[in-house]
Design an enzyme around this catalytic site. Structure first.
Site, PDB file in Angstrom:
ATOM      1  N   LYS A  11       0.827  -1.207   0.000  1.00  0.00           N
ATOM      2  CA  LYS A  11       0.000   0.000   0.000  1.00  0.00           C
ATOM      3  C   LYS A  11       0.870   1.270   0.000  1.00  0.00           C
ATOM      4  O   LYS A  11       2.085   1.194   0.221  1.00  0.00           O
ATOM      5  CB  LYS A  11      -0.926  -0.026   1.225  1.00  0.00           C
ATOM      6  CG  LYS A  11      -1.936  -1.176   1.190  1.00  0.00           C
ATOM      7  CD  LYS A  11      -2.871  -1.111   2.390  1.00  0.00           C
ATOM      8  CE  LYS A  11      -3.900  -2.234   2.348  1.00  0.00           C
ATOM      9  NZ  LYS A  11      -4.872  -2.128   3.469  1.00  0.00           N
ATOM     10  N   TYR A  51     -12.507  -2.235  -3.441  1.00  0.00           N
ATOM     11  CA  TYR A  51     -13.072  -2.142  -2.089  1.00  0.00           C
ATOM     12  C   TYR A  51     -14.595  -2.017  -2.100  1.00  0.00           C
ATOM     13  O   TYR A  51     -15.172  -1.431  -1.168  1.00  0.00           O
ATOM     14  CB  TYR A  51     -12.445  -0.969  -1.340  1.00  0.00           C
ATOM     15  CG  TYR A  51     -11.066  -1.273  -0.771  1.00  0.00           C
ATOM     16  CD1 TYR A  51     -10.850  -2.410   0.018  1.00  0.00           C
ATOM     17  CD2 TYR A  51      -9.993  -0.421  -0.993  1.00  0.00           C
ATOM     18  CE1 TYR A  51      -9.593  -2.691   0.548  1.00  0.00           C
ATOM     19  CE2 TYR A  51      -8.721  -0.705  -0.460  1.00  0.00           C
ATOM     20  CZ  TYR A  51      -8.546  -1.833   0.311  1.00  0.00           C
ATOM     21  OH  TYR A  51      -7.298  -2.104   0.844  1.00  0.00           O
ATOM     22  N   ASN A 118      -1.712  -0.013   6.903  1.00  0.00           N
ATOM     23  CA  ASN A 118      -1.228  -1.318   7.375  1.00  0.00           C
ATOM     24  C   ASN A 118      -0.375  -2.074   6.355  1.00  0.00           C
ATOM     25  O   ASN A 118      -0.363  -3.295   6.323  1.00  0.00           O
ATOM     26  CB  ASN A 118      -2.397  -2.162   7.887  1.00  0.00           C
ATOM     27  CG  ASN A 118      -3.459  -2.367   6.823  1.00  0.00           C
ATOM     28  OD1 ASN A 118      -3.261  -2.019   5.662  1.00  0.00           O
ATOM     29  ND2 ASN A 118      -4.594  -2.938   7.218  1.00  0.00           N
ATOM     30  N   HIS A 121      -2.092  -5.353   1.434  1.00  0.00           N
ATOM     31  CA  HIS A 121      -3.375  -6.020   1.201  1.00  0.00           C
ATOM     32  C   HIS A 121      -3.084  -7.438   0.731  1.00  0.00           C
ATOM     33  O   HIS A 121      -2.139  -7.659  -0.027  1.00  0.00           O
ATOM     34  CB  HIS A 121      -4.173  -5.308   0.108  1.00  0.00           C
ATOM     35  CG  HIS A 121      -5.321  -6.127  -0.413  1.00  0.00           C
ATOM     36  ND1 HIS A 121      -6.549  -6.154   0.204  1.00  0.00           N
ATOM     37  CD2 HIS A 121      -5.405  -6.990  -1.455  1.00  0.00           C
ATOM     38  CE1 HIS A 121      -7.346  -6.992  -0.449  1.00  0.00           C
ATOM     39  NE2 HIS A 121      -6.668  -7.515  -1.458  1.00  0.00           N
ATOM     40  N   GLU A 132     -10.007  -9.900  -7.727  1.00  0.00           N
ATOM     41  CA  GLU A 132      -8.998  -8.844  -7.569  1.00  0.00           C
ATOM     42  C   GLU A 132      -7.893  -8.949  -8.617  1.00  0.00           C
ATOM     43  O   GLU A 132      -7.433  -7.929  -9.146  1.00  0.00           O
ATOM     44  CB  GLU A 132      -8.418  -8.909  -6.155  1.00  0.00           C
ATOM     45  CG  GLU A 132      -9.452  -8.534  -5.085  1.00  0.00           C
ATOM     46  CD  GLU A 132      -8.974  -8.804  -3.659  1.00  0.00           C
ATOM     47  OE1 GLU A 132      -7.827  -9.278  -3.491  1.00  0.00           O
ATOM     48  OE2 GLU A 132      -9.761  -8.553  -2.729  1.00  0.00           O
TER      49      GLU A 132
HETATM   50  P1  DAT Z   1      -7.940  -6.517   5.587  1.00  0.00           P
HETATM   51  O1  DAT Z   1      -7.110  -5.499   4.850  1.00  0.00           O
HETATM   52  O2  DAT Z   1      -7.237  -7.037   6.806  1.00  0.00           O
HETATM   53  O3  DAT Z   1      -8.474  -7.601   4.690  1.00  0.00           O
HETATM   54  P2  DAT Z   1     -10.613  -5.375   5.510  1.00  0.00           P
HETATM   55  O4  DAT Z   1     -10.771  -6.016   4.156  1.00  0.00           O
HETATM   56  O5  DAT Z   1     -11.674  -5.633   6.516  1.00  0.00           O
HETATM   57  O6  DAT Z   1      -9.201  -5.743   6.173  1.00  0.00           O
HETATM   58  O7  DAT Z   1     -10.531  -3.798   5.320  1.00  0.00           O
HETATM   59  C1  DAT Z   1      -9.809  -3.241   4.240  1.00  0.00           C
HETATM   60  C2  DAT Z   1      -9.023  -2.072   4.767  1.00  0.00           C
HETATM   61  O8  DAT Z   1      -9.901  -1.058   5.259  1.00  0.00           O
HETATM   62  C3  DAT Z   1      -8.118  -2.418   5.936  1.00  0.00           C
HETATM   63  O9  DAT Z   1      -6.866  -2.922   5.512  1.00  0.00           O
HETATM   64  C4  DAT Z   1      -8.008  -1.124   6.654  1.00  0.00           C
HETATM   65  C5  DAT Z   1      -9.366  -0.483   6.440  1.00  0.00           C
HETATM   66  N1  DAT Z   1     -10.274  -0.761   7.560  1.00  0.00           N
HETATM   67  C6  DAT Z   1     -10.896  -1.938   7.823  1.00  0.00           C
HETATM   68  N2  DAT Z   1     -11.656  -1.861   8.910  1.00  0.00           N
HETATM   69  C7  DAT Z   1     -11.513  -0.594   9.367  1.00  0.00           C
HETATM   70  C8  DAT Z   1     -12.057   0.124  10.480  1.00  0.00           C
HETATM   71  N3  DAT Z   1     -12.918  -0.445  11.343  1.00  0.00           N
HETATM   72  N4  DAT Z   1     -11.680   1.411  10.642  1.00  0.00           N
HETATM   73  C9  DAT Z   1     -10.819   1.991   9.786  1.00  0.00           C
HETATM   74  N5  DAT Z   1     -10.282   1.382   8.690  1.00  0.00           N
HETATM   75  C10 DAT Z   1     -10.628   0.102   8.505  1.00  0.00           C
HETATM   76 MG    MG Z   2      -9.786  -7.432   3.071  1.00  0.00          MG
END
Ligand code: DAT
Ligand code: MG
Length: 140
Positions: A11, A51, A118, A121, A132
């Protein structure tokens, strides 16, 4: 055969900090193969498709702004159970909680920007990976 492919993104926080090589090193030393690599600043259409599951959530705007803030390194990796395996290498979503030893735990942190930055991805299922990879590498 359980050979899988997964979409990995370094990222904008990881790319900006020069951590692309470190992430790719962890993937390669784990034993997964790199199938494709591309550096690009993703546009709104690509990110919205990527997303789509998060559209309408409270963090969606911050997430989109962060993800379009600079170049990312997109990769397709391959190997038996690499989808779950890379998720394990990456660690949990929140970099503050992610354990040491994981990519997010070792390399990520809260920078007080209001977005979750973080580092990486990784696709979360075979269905997501297929979708994806089609978005990020349409010619693969
Ligand atoms: P991951 O990247 O671990 O698969 P995800 O698909 O649930 O997590 O979410 C995509 C991204 O969105 C994640 O890397 C960071 C952001 N995100 C997820 N949940 C969040 C939250 N509760 N508050 C803020 N950002 C969040
Ligand atoms: Mg995810």
């Amino acid at each position: 055969m359980t050979t899988e492919r997964s979409l990995v993104l370094v990222k904008p926080d990881g790319f900006r900090r020069g951590l692309t090589g470190e992430v790719l090193r962890r993937i390669e030393t784990k034993g997964y193969r790199l199938v494709a690599l591309n550096i690009l600043t993703p546009g709104t259409d690509l990110l919205a498709a990527h997303y789509a599951e998060h559209e309408g959530k409270p963090f969606y705007g911050k997430l989109m702004a962060f993800m379009s803030s600079g170049p990312v390194a997109a990769a397709v990796i391959e190997g038996e159970q690499c989808i779950a395996g890379f998720r394990s290498l990456a660690g949990p979503t929140d970099p503050t909680q992610a354990p040491p030893g994981s990519i997010r735990g070792d390399l990520g942190r809260d920078w007080g920007q209001g977005s979750v930055e973080n580092i990486v991805h990784g696709s979360d299922s075979a269905t997501s990976a297929g979708r994806e990879i089609g978005l990020w590498f349409p010619r693969l």
